[in-house]
Motif scaffolding. Structure first.
Motif, short mmCIF file in Angstrom:
data_model
loop_
_atom_site.label_atom_id
_atom_site.label_comp_id
_atom_site.label_asym_id
_atom_site.label_seq_id
_atom_site.Cartn_x
_atom_site.Cartn_y
_atom_site.Cartn_z
N ASN A 151 28.24 32.45 46.95
CA ASN A 151 29.67 32.66 47.19
C ASN A 151 30.33 33.46 46.08
OD1 ASN A 151 29.45 31.13 49.52
ND2 ASN A 151 30.15 29.24 48.55
N PHE A 152 29.95 33.17 44.83
CA PHE A 152 30.54 33.86 43.69
C PHE A 152 30.29 35.36 43.79
CE2 PHE A 152 29.53 35.57 39.40
CZ PHE A 152 30.82 35.66 38.92
N TYR A 153 29.06 35.75 44.11
CA TYR A 153 28.74 37.17 44.25
C TYR A 153 29.56 37.81 45.36
CZ TYR A 153 24.68 37.30 41.09
OH TYR A 153 23.86 37.29 39.99
N ALA A 154 29.73 37.09 46.46
CA ALA A 154 30.48 37.63 47.59
C ALA A 154 31.93 37.92 47.21
CB ALA A 154 30.44 36.66 48.77
N GLU A 155 32.54 37.01 46.45
CA GLU A 155 33.94 37.22 46.05
C GLU A 155 34.05 38.38 45.05
OE1 GLU A 155 36.23 35.77 47.75
OE2 GLU A 155 34.70 34.57 48.77
N GLN A 156 33.08 38.47 44.14
CA GLN A 156 33.08 39.59 43.18
C GLN A 156 32.94 40.92 43.92
OE1 GLN A 156 34.17 37.75 40.29
NE2 GLN A 156 32.87 39.19 39.21
N ILE A 157 32.06 40.97 44.91
CA ILE A 157 31.82 42.21 45.64
C ILE A 157 33.05 42.61 46.46
CG2 ILE A 157 30.48 43.22 47.53
CD1 ILE A 157 28.04 41.71 46.40
N LEU A 158 33.68 41.64 47.12
CA LEU A 158 34.87 41.96 47.91
C LEU A 158 35.97 42.54 47.02
CD1 LEU A 158 36.30 41.95 50.65
CD2 LEU A 158 37.10 39.63 50.13
N LYS A 159 36.17 41.96 45.85
CA LYS A 159 37.19 42.49 44.93
C LYS A 159 36.78 43.85 44.37
CE LYS A 159 39.58 38.28 43.49
NZ LYS A 159 40.11 37.49 42.35
#
Length: 503
Positions: free
Chosen positions: A343-351
């Motif tokens: 999940n952390f990677y997904a939020e970083q990538i979206l931003k």
């Protein structure tokens, strides 16, 4: 009765039996010719209806769509245009948008700069670290959680810097300071799977807590990784006798980095590991970095501060570059995100998508860019709700058809192989490693599972025994049965689809 009469009677009986057999055989052939052949597609649909009509899910809603990538034919659909909460199937959208917007070879840059002059092994001034959202500073890509910081310490010393007279500033302005996702349950705040996003992040913005038994009725041994003063641990774990059941709870006090570890651990039990998110990621990054630099022999005279909280004016146009750190390519980062449902990677990538397209890394900017891309794919973005990049939010809403259209588009895209290989493989790796083992689906199904409270999903690709490529999406919402039963249906449907043969 003489022998001649007996022979005549036997001949008549044989003739009658033969005639009857011939009639029966003709009737049977006639019946075979007139009986309608079983249509494999009809049979498949009936069996799928049985799966999704399971009485255990009478109070739930299934959304399903299966499509042939060879013919374009929709093989099966059930509520395909209804909106569902997709859980981690949102990562399919996030990773597709990242490939299209950023490119598979995109790399993060973390810059080290000096604010002052360099003189005989001393930086007479401040050290500034400018982050861009790189999520990889952890043991997922390095041999230990602190390894990258140790490498940076060596680089600074190689540049002749053994002392910093000023402060260490962290510039996290590439992203906003909203770390907790929209629509995330407040109870998730200290959970490892809901760690906050930041342009300067370290170790997935979590802390690892290890609990080992000691002597019976004595406090257990509690340690953390990384070993840092950034968090305060309150250990309240006792060692129980061998027959007791171990029961550990680790939680962070809201808005702080005070972590309570409570419960009991049975004597003889192997080390139990818990993970807890931290608060203030940039300060976490700076604290551990300073600890590593000092341990390596670099003297730091000043304090650590986020740049936007600096008590003096720093002219960023006059900073002196020291070195840049470049991340691994994005395709490897997406692989970690999808394989392990990070999940952390997904939020970083979206931003990051938002940062590159709109000059500021926010969820809203990332969603704005992603929706434009989805419209170009033929997916009406106005009929979906994107609240985060990971799928942890209960506000996300998509349809099975939109997932199918996304996966179909990516199947034709030049980066399809990288996208495909980022997905968990049934019975082999990631979050599918223990599913569909020793079945026809093992090493065949490449799909993204999703799970949240009352939500279970599975969407991806497979090939039938005849080699026909299929794309599928299955989502169930509002179910009250154990999640394993939803997985059972998902897995059995995949196996049935693989065994589908049109001939």
């Amino acid at each position: 009765m003489n022998n001649t009469a007996a022979k005549i009677i036997l001949l008549l009986l044989f003739t009658a039996n033969f005639a009857f057999a011939q009639v029966t055989h003709k009737d049977t052939l006639s019946e075979r010719r007139t009986s309608p052949a079983v249509n494999p597609l009809t049979e498949l649909k009936e069996q799928l209806d049985d799966f999704f009509g399971d009485k255990s899910f009478n109070n739930a809603v299934w959304g399903v769509m299966v499509k042939s990538l060879k013919t374009g034919e929709v093989i099966y659909r059930r509520n395909a245009d209804k909106l569902f909460t997709p859980a981690s199937n949102m990562k399919l959208f996030t990773s597709a948008a990242a490939f299209l917007s950023l490119g598979s070879n995109y790399k993060y840059q973390t810059s080290f700069m000096g604010n002052g002059e360099f003189l005989r092994g001393t930086l007479k001034g401040d050290l500034i670290i400018q982050g861009s959202g790189d999520p990889t500073f952890s043991n997922r890509f390095y041999s230990s959680s602190k390894k990258i910081f140790e490498d940076w310490a060596d680089t600074l010393k190689a540049k002749g810097i053994y002392e910093i007279t000023g402060d260490i500033y962290g510039d996290d302005s590439a992203f906003d300071n909203i770390g907790f996702g929209k629509g995330w349950h407040l109870d998730y705040e200290s959970s490892w799977f809901a760690s906050p996003s930041s342009a300067l992040s370290f170790n997935d913005n979590i802390i690892e807590i290890r609990i080992e038994p000691s002597e019976i009725n004595f406090p257990a041994k509690v340690s953390i990784d990384p070993d840092t003063r950034f968090v305060t641990i309150l250990p309240k774990v006792l060692t129980a006798d061998e027959s007791a059941e171990s029961n550990i709870k680790a939680a962070r006090v809201r808005g702080t980095n005070l972590i309570t570890v409570s419960g009991q651990i049975a004597k003889g039990t192997k080390t139990i590991t818990e993970h807890v998110s931290i608060s203030n990621p940039s300060l976490y990054f700076l604290t551990v970095l300073r600890e590593v630099l000092e341990k390596s022999g670099i003297v730091i005279r000043g304090k650590i501060v986020r740049l936007d909280e600096a008590d003096k004016n720093i002219d960023q146009n006059n900073l002196v570059p020291i070195f840049n750190h470049t991340s691994v390519p994005l395709r490897l980062i997406i692989r970690e995100m999808n394989k392990n449902s990070n999940n952390f990677y997904a939020e970083q990538i979206l931003k990051t998508i938002g940062l590159e397209e709109n000059d500021l890394g926010t969820v809203d900017n990332g969603v704005k860019t992603s929706k434009i891309l989805f419209n170009d794919m033929g997916i009406n973005s106005e009929s979906m709700v994107l609240a985060d990049g990971s799928g942890l939010s209960r506000l996300n809403l998509v349809t099975p058809r939109q997932i199918i259209n996304l996966l179909t588009y990516m199947y034709k895209h030049e980066d399809f192989i990288k996208y495909y290989e980022s997905l968990p493989i049934a019975g082999i790796d990631g979050t599918m490693a223990d599913r569909m083992k020793r079945t026809v689906a093992q090493n065949n199904v490449h799909a993204k599972p999703g799970y949240n409270e009352f939500v279970s999903s599975l969407s991806g690709y497979l090939k039938t025994i005849s080699g026909e490529p299929l794309v599928f999406s299955m989502i169930v919402n509002n179910y009250l049965t154990p999640p394993a039963l939803a997985n059972y249906i998902h897995d059995n449907v995949c196996q049935r689809l693989i065994n589908f043969n049109r001939n």
